[in-house]
Design a protein around this motif. Structure first.
Motif, PDB file in Angstrom:
ATOM      1  N   GLN A 426       0.893  -1.245  -0.181  1.00  0.00           N
ATOM      2  CA  GLN A 426       0.007  -0.093   0.054  1.00  0.00           C
ATOM      3  C   GLN A 426       0.970   1.013   0.038  1.00  0.00           C
ATOM      4  OE1 GLN A 426      -2.962  -0.138   3.176  1.00  0.00           O
ATOM      5  NE2 GLN A 426      -3.776  -2.108   2.623  1.00  0.00           N
ATOM      6  N   ALA A 427       1.702   1.167   0.878  1.00  0.00           N
ATOM      7  CA  ALA A 427       2.784   2.241   0.749  1.00  0.00           C
ATOM      8  C   ALA A 427       3.555   2.750  -0.591  1.00  0.00           C
ATOM      9  CB  ALA A 427       3.864   2.241   1.858  1.00  0.00           C
ATOM     10  N   ALA A 428       3.835   1.799  -1.305  1.00  0.00           N
ATOM     11  CA  ALA A 428       4.301   1.825  -2.511  1.00  0.00           C
ATOM     12  C   ALA A 428       3.396   2.473  -3.433  1.00  0.00           C
ATOM     13  CB  ALA A 428       4.897   0.579  -3.164  1.00  0.00           C
ATOM     14  N   ARG A 429       1.948   1.909  -3.437  1.00  0.00           N
ATOM     15  CA  ARG A 429       1.080   2.499  -4.368  1.00  0.00           C
ATOM     16  C   ARG A 429       0.904   3.763  -3.887  1.00  0.00           C
ATOM     17  NH1 ARG A 429      -2.964  -0.668  -2.786  1.00  0.00           N
ATOM     18  NH2 ARG A 429      -1.781  -2.485  -3.658  1.00  0.00           N
ATOM     19  N   LEU A 430       0.714   4.015  -2.741  1.00  0.00           N
ATOM     20  CA  LEU A 430       0.245   5.415  -2.400  1.00  0.00           C
ATOM     21  C   LEU A 430       1.648   6.564  -2.749  1.00  0.00           C
ATOM     22  CD1 LEU A 430      -1.947   6.981  -0.715  1.00  0.00           C
ATOM     23  CD2 LEU A 430      -0.633   6.600   1.331  1.00  0.00           C
ATOM     24  N   SER A 431       2.903   6.146  -2.478  1.00  0.00           N
ATOM     25  CA  SER A 431       3.980   6.927  -2.751  1.00  0.00           C
ATOM     26  C   SER A 431       4.237   7.233  -4.216  1.00  0.00           C
ATOM     27  CB  SER A 431       5.010   6.684  -2.048  1.00  0.00           C
ATOM     28  OG  SER A 431       5.526   5.307  -2.369  1.00  0.00           O
ATOM     29  N   GLY A 432       3.869   6.075  -5.073  1.00  0.00           N
ATOM     30  CA  GLY A 432       4.497   5.911  -6.313  1.00  0.00           C
ATOM     31  C   GLY A 432       5.782   5.637  -6.421  1.00  0.00           C
ATOM     32  N   ILE A 433       6.191   5.132  -5.414  1.00  0.00           N
ATOM     33  CA  ILE A 433       7.850   4.540  -5.339  1.00  0.00           C
ATOM     34  C   ILE A 433       7.476   2.834  -5.702  1.00  0.00           C
ATOM     35  CG2 ILE A 433       9.683   3.955  -3.900  1.00  0.00           C
ATOM     36  CD1 ILE A 433       8.674   6.242  -2.192  1.00  0.00           C
ATOM     37  N   ASP A 434       8.551   2.539  -6.641  1.00  0.00           N
ATOM     38  CA  ASP A 434       8.384   1.124  -6.789  1.00  0.00           C
ATOM     39  C   ASP A 434       8.709   0.266  -5.603  1.00  0.00           C
ATOM     40  OD1 ASP A 434       8.781  -1.313  -9.020  1.00  0.00           O
ATOM     41  OD2 ASP A 434      10.680  -1.504  -7.599  1.00  0.00           O
ATOM     42  N   ARG A 435       8.064  -0.808  -5.603  1.00  0.00           N
ATOM     43  CA  ARG A 435       7.977  -1.781  -4.204  1.00  0.00           C
ATOM     44  C   ARG A 435       9.420  -2.194  -3.719  1.00  0.00           C
ATOM     45  NH1 ARG A 435       6.748  -6.658  -1.958  1.00  0.00           N
ATOM     46  NH2 ARG A 435       5.033  -6.752  -0.393  1.00  0.00           N
ATOM     47  N   SER A 436      10.161  -2.653  -4.823  1.00  0.00           N
ATOM     48  CA  SER A 436      11.493  -3.116  -4.484  1.00  0.00           C
ATOM     49  C   SER A 436      12.360  -1.951  -3.962  1.00  0.00           C
ATOM     50  CB  SER A 436      12.223  -3.782  -5.710  1.00  0.00           C
ATOM     51  OG  SER A 436      12.169  -3.098  -6.826  1.00  0.00           O
ATOM     52  N   ASP A 437      12.468  -0.727  -4.661  1.00  0.00           N
ATOM     53  CA  ASP A 437      13.037   0.219  -4.230  1.00  0.00           C
ATOM     54  C   ASP A 437      12.593   0.977  -2.875  1.00  0.00           C
ATOM     55  OD1 ASP A 437      14.306   0.388  -6.563  1.00  0.00           O
ATOM     56  OD2 ASP A 437      12.987   2.009  -7.490  1.00  0.00           O
ATOM     57  N   LEU A 438      11.488   0.657  -2.440  1.00  0.00           N
ATOM     58  CA  LEU A 438      10.847   1.210  -1.164  1.00  0.00           C
ATOM     59  C   LEU A 438      11.241   0.160  -0.365  1.00  0.00           C
ATOM     60  CD1 LEU A 438       8.942   2.787   0.534  1.00  0.00           C
ATOM     61  CD2 LEU A 438       6.988   1.527   0.011  1.00  0.00           C
ATOM     62  N   HIS A 439      11.534  -1.233  -0.327  1.00  0.00           N
ATOM     63  CA  HIS A 439      12.176  -2.091   0.468  1.00  0.00           C
ATOM     64  C   HIS A 439      13.526  -1.424   0.949  1.00  0.00           C
ATOM     65  CE1 HIS A 439       9.541  -5.327   1.635  1.00  0.00           C
ATOM     66  NE2 HIS A 439       8.907  -5.373   0.548  1.00  0.00           N
ATOM     67  N   ARG A 440      14.528  -1.134  -0.193  1.00  0.00           N
ATOM     68  CA  ARG A 440      15.520  -0.916   0.087  1.00  0.00           C
ATOM     69  C   ARG A 440      15.791   0.344   0.721  1.00  0.00           C
ATOM     70  NH1 ARG A 440      16.231  -2.949  -5.268  1.00  0.00           N
ATOM     71  NH2 ARG A 440      15.922  -0.721  -6.218  1.00  0.00           N
ATOM     72  N   LYS A 441      14.944   1.402   0.676  1.00  0.00           N
ATOM     73  CA  LYS A 441      14.988   2.694   1.318  1.00  0.00           C
ATOM     74  C   LYS A 441      14.634   2.410   2.629  1.00  0.00           C
ATOM     75  CE  LYS A 441      13.639   5.536  -2.641  1.00  0.00           C
ATOM     76  NZ  LYS A 441      14.815   6.715  -2.670  1.00  0.00           N
ATOM     77  N   LEU A 442      13.643   1.671   3.221  1.00  0.00           N
ATOM     78  CA  LEU A 442      13.185   1.330   4.434  1.00  0.00           C
ATOM     79  C   LEU A 442      14.404   0.561   5.358  1.00  0.00           C
ATOM     80  CD1 LEU A 442       9.455   0.202   3.887  1.00  0.00           C
ATOM     81  CD2 LEU A 442      10.366   2.362   4.741  1.00  0.00           C
ATOM     82  N   LYS A 443      15.062  -0.136   4.660  1.00  0.00           N
ATOM     83  CA  LYS A 443      15.902  -1.075   5.014  1.00  0.00           C
ATOM     84  C   LYS A 443      17.131  -0.044   5.222  1.00  0.00           C
ATOM     85  CE  LYS A 443      15.132  -5.662   3.423  1.00  0.00           C
ATOM     86  NZ  LYS A 443      15.424  -6.953   2.571  1.00  0.00           N
ATOM     87  N   ARG A 444      17.563   0.800   4.337  1.00  0.00           N
ATOM     88  CA  ARG A 444      18.623   1.608   4.660  1.00  0.00           C
ATOM     89  C   ARG A 444      18.479   2.783   5.915  1.00  0.00           C
ATOM     90  NH1 ARG A 444      18.383   4.811  -0.097  1.00  0.00           N
ATOM     91  NH2 ARG A 444      18.104   6.753   0.751  1.00  0.00           N
ATOM     92  N   PHE A 445      17.095   3.198   6.065  1.00  0.00           N
ATOM     93  CA  PHE A 445      17.033   3.713   7.167  1.00  0.00           C
ATOM     94  C   PHE A 445      16.542   3.318   8.407  1.00  0.00           C
ATOM     95  CE2 PHE A 445      16.075   6.953   3.590  1.00  0.00           C
ATOM     96  CZ  PHE A 445      16.993   8.068   3.899  1.00  0.00           C
ATOM     97  N   GLY A 446      16.667   1.939   8.607  1.00  0.00           N
ATOM     98  CA  GLY A 446      16.234   1.034   9.608  1.00  0.00           C
ATOM     99  C   GLY A 446      14.821   1.161  10.091  1.00  0.00           C
ATOM    100  N   ILE A 447      13.936   1.404   9.288  1.00  0.00           N
ATOM    101  CA  ILE A 447      12.362   1.710   9.411  1.00  0.00           C
ATOM    102  C   ILE A 447      11.784   0.498   9.312  1.00  0.00           C
ATOM    103  CG2 ILE A 447      10.448   2.770   8.640  1.00  0.00           C
ATOM    104  CD1 ILE A 447      11.995   5.054   7.481  1.00  0.00           C
TER     105      ILE A 447
END
Length: 453
Positions: A426-447
């Protein structure tokens, strides 16, 4: 409203019920009176009562037996026993059933109001627990649809009509509008109400796992299948199965679901034997399925099979008269108030995350407030408009560009994940960020997000 000041009074003497109504009406309570245990149980199944008063000595079912049955249906209800003979001989049974208090006849008005207020205060304090609140909302979903708008009144009218059908229903609405609550209300109003209801998020499961969860499997049907598993279609036979995010499943699974819906039969993975089922299925999505049909990612035959009937839930920004009653409902049990300025900001905001976002905003505001009042400063910048960019001394403007950009990105992602309750799809869809890119960003920031542990 679900948690209003409402009392169930049970006494075989109508005069006693009239006295209770008059006494407690002045204290702000609404009393629903019945004269026997059978009618009381019918009432407690229809609506939630925070408090119940039961006369101990009644023909047929006495007060203690009735209390035990009420607690089986609604364990959160605070029950007091009314007696003219002191505490009953089988008092241990009353305490075992978690009696709240005893009230002696003749009833003292002032003492009664004190005890009722104490019971309601204790009940409200438990509403701070999300689990406690959700249990009641799931048991009485029709009352939990808090609203004032004519749009949602029309939705409830449609729920009541469609509940009597055995056909599939497709619930349409943006993320956070309350599709599962509507599905539970459909089940609650239906003849299947006393049978099982199960909710499954189709997007949260891998395709093979989803097939096993829905249809079941035989021992040895795939690696790791050490035992036979009964799927949810079988478990929910005679009841209702709710499949959320149906727009995310692949066409191959759509074909299998279509066969089950058309034949009222399923075949477990690893078997060739058909099994008859009697399961009503409710589907939900926040996607444009007709667009997905045009994109060849959703089957047209499956779409028309699941959309025999549909219910569209309007987003919160289109029914702003619901915001204030929702706020009142969500803050019940918390000894706080909202300043006029903060309320105005909340009423003005558009809520892209809908009711779920409002709930998250209030949870954070409750943590941030210190003096019993939610102020503008306790609301997120997206609501209050206080981004800090207008001040030359803002910390943001004392940072280098890369640091400021990184801090903003992290803040954005944190609020995005909160808004979607940890759901990355849902977060990927809402933000327009590719789902795999969003996974990487979340891991990078420790979210942290759902499934990240």
């Amino acid at each position: 409203m679900l948690f209003e000041k409402k009392i169930l009074a049970v006494d075989d003497d109508e005069d006693n019920l009239t006295i209770l109504r008059l006494m407690l009406k002045k204290a702000g309570y609404r009393v629903v009176g019945v004269q026997n245990g059978k009618k009381a149980l019918e009432k407690i199944q229809e609506t939630f009562f925070p408090i119940a008063f039961l006369d101990v000595k009644m023909p047929g079912m006495d007060g203690i037996k009735l209390m035990q049955k009420i607690k089986e249906i609604s364990p959160e209800t605070m029950v007091a026993l009314i007696t003219a003979y002191g505490k009953p001989n089988d008092i241990h049974q009353a305490y075992k059933a978690n009696v709240f208090d005893f009230i002696d006849k003749p009833i003292d008005n002032d003492l009664l109001v004190l005890k009722v207020n104490a019971a309601y205060k204790q009940f409200l304090s438990q509403l701070k627990s999300h689990k406690f609140r959700k249990k009641i909302m799931h048991r009485y979903p029709a009352e939990a649809i808090v609203h004032k708008s004519p749009q949602l009144s029309a939705v409830i009218d449609r729920i009541k009509k469609l509940a009597q059908s055995e056909d599939s229903v497709l619930i349409l609405g943006e993320s956070g509008t309350g599709k599962e609550l509507v599905a539970r209300a459909l089940h609650w109003f239906s003849p299947r109400r006393k049978e099982i209801f199960r909710a499954i998020n189709a997007a949260s499961l891998h395709e093979q796992t989803l097939e096993s969860e829905l249809f079941g499997h035989e021992k040895g049907s795939f690696t790791g299948a050490e035992d036979r598993r009964i799927g949810y279609f079988e478990r929910c036979s005679k009841g209702t199965l709710f499949l959320d995010e149906i727009g995310e499943i692949k066409p191959e699974m759509q074909i299998k679901l279509l066969r089950v819906l058309e034949n009222d039969q399923l075949i477990r993975m690893g078997s060739s034997d058909p099994i008859d089922i009697d399961t009503r299925v409710i589907f939900a999505t926040n996607r444009d399925l007709e667009q997905k049909i045009r994109e060849k990612s959703f089957r047209e035959d499956f779409y028309y099979r699941i959309k025999i009937f549909s219910i569209k839930i309007p987003p919160l920004r289109e029914r702003k008269s619901d915001i204030e009653p929702l706020i009142d409902f969500m803050l019940l049990g918390h000894d706080v108030k909202i300043s006029g300025d903060a309320l105005e900001m909340l009423l003005r905001y558009d809520y892209p995350g809908n009711v779920r976002e409002l709930e998250i905003i209030l949870k954070n505001a409750l943590i941030n407030q210190e003096n019993g009042t939610i102020e503008i400063d306790h609301l997120p910048p997206s609501v209050s408009g206080k981004i800090g960019a207008g001040s030359a001394n803002s910390e943001l403007f004392q940072m280098k560009w890369n640091q400021a950009k990184g801090d903003f990105e992290k803040l954005y992602l944190i609020q995005l994940i909160e808004r979607t309750n940890g759901n990355v799809t849902q977060a990927a869809r809402l933000s327009g960020i590719d789902r795999s890119d969003l996974h990487r960003k979340l891991k990078r920031f420790g979210i942290k997000y759902r499934g990240s542990d």
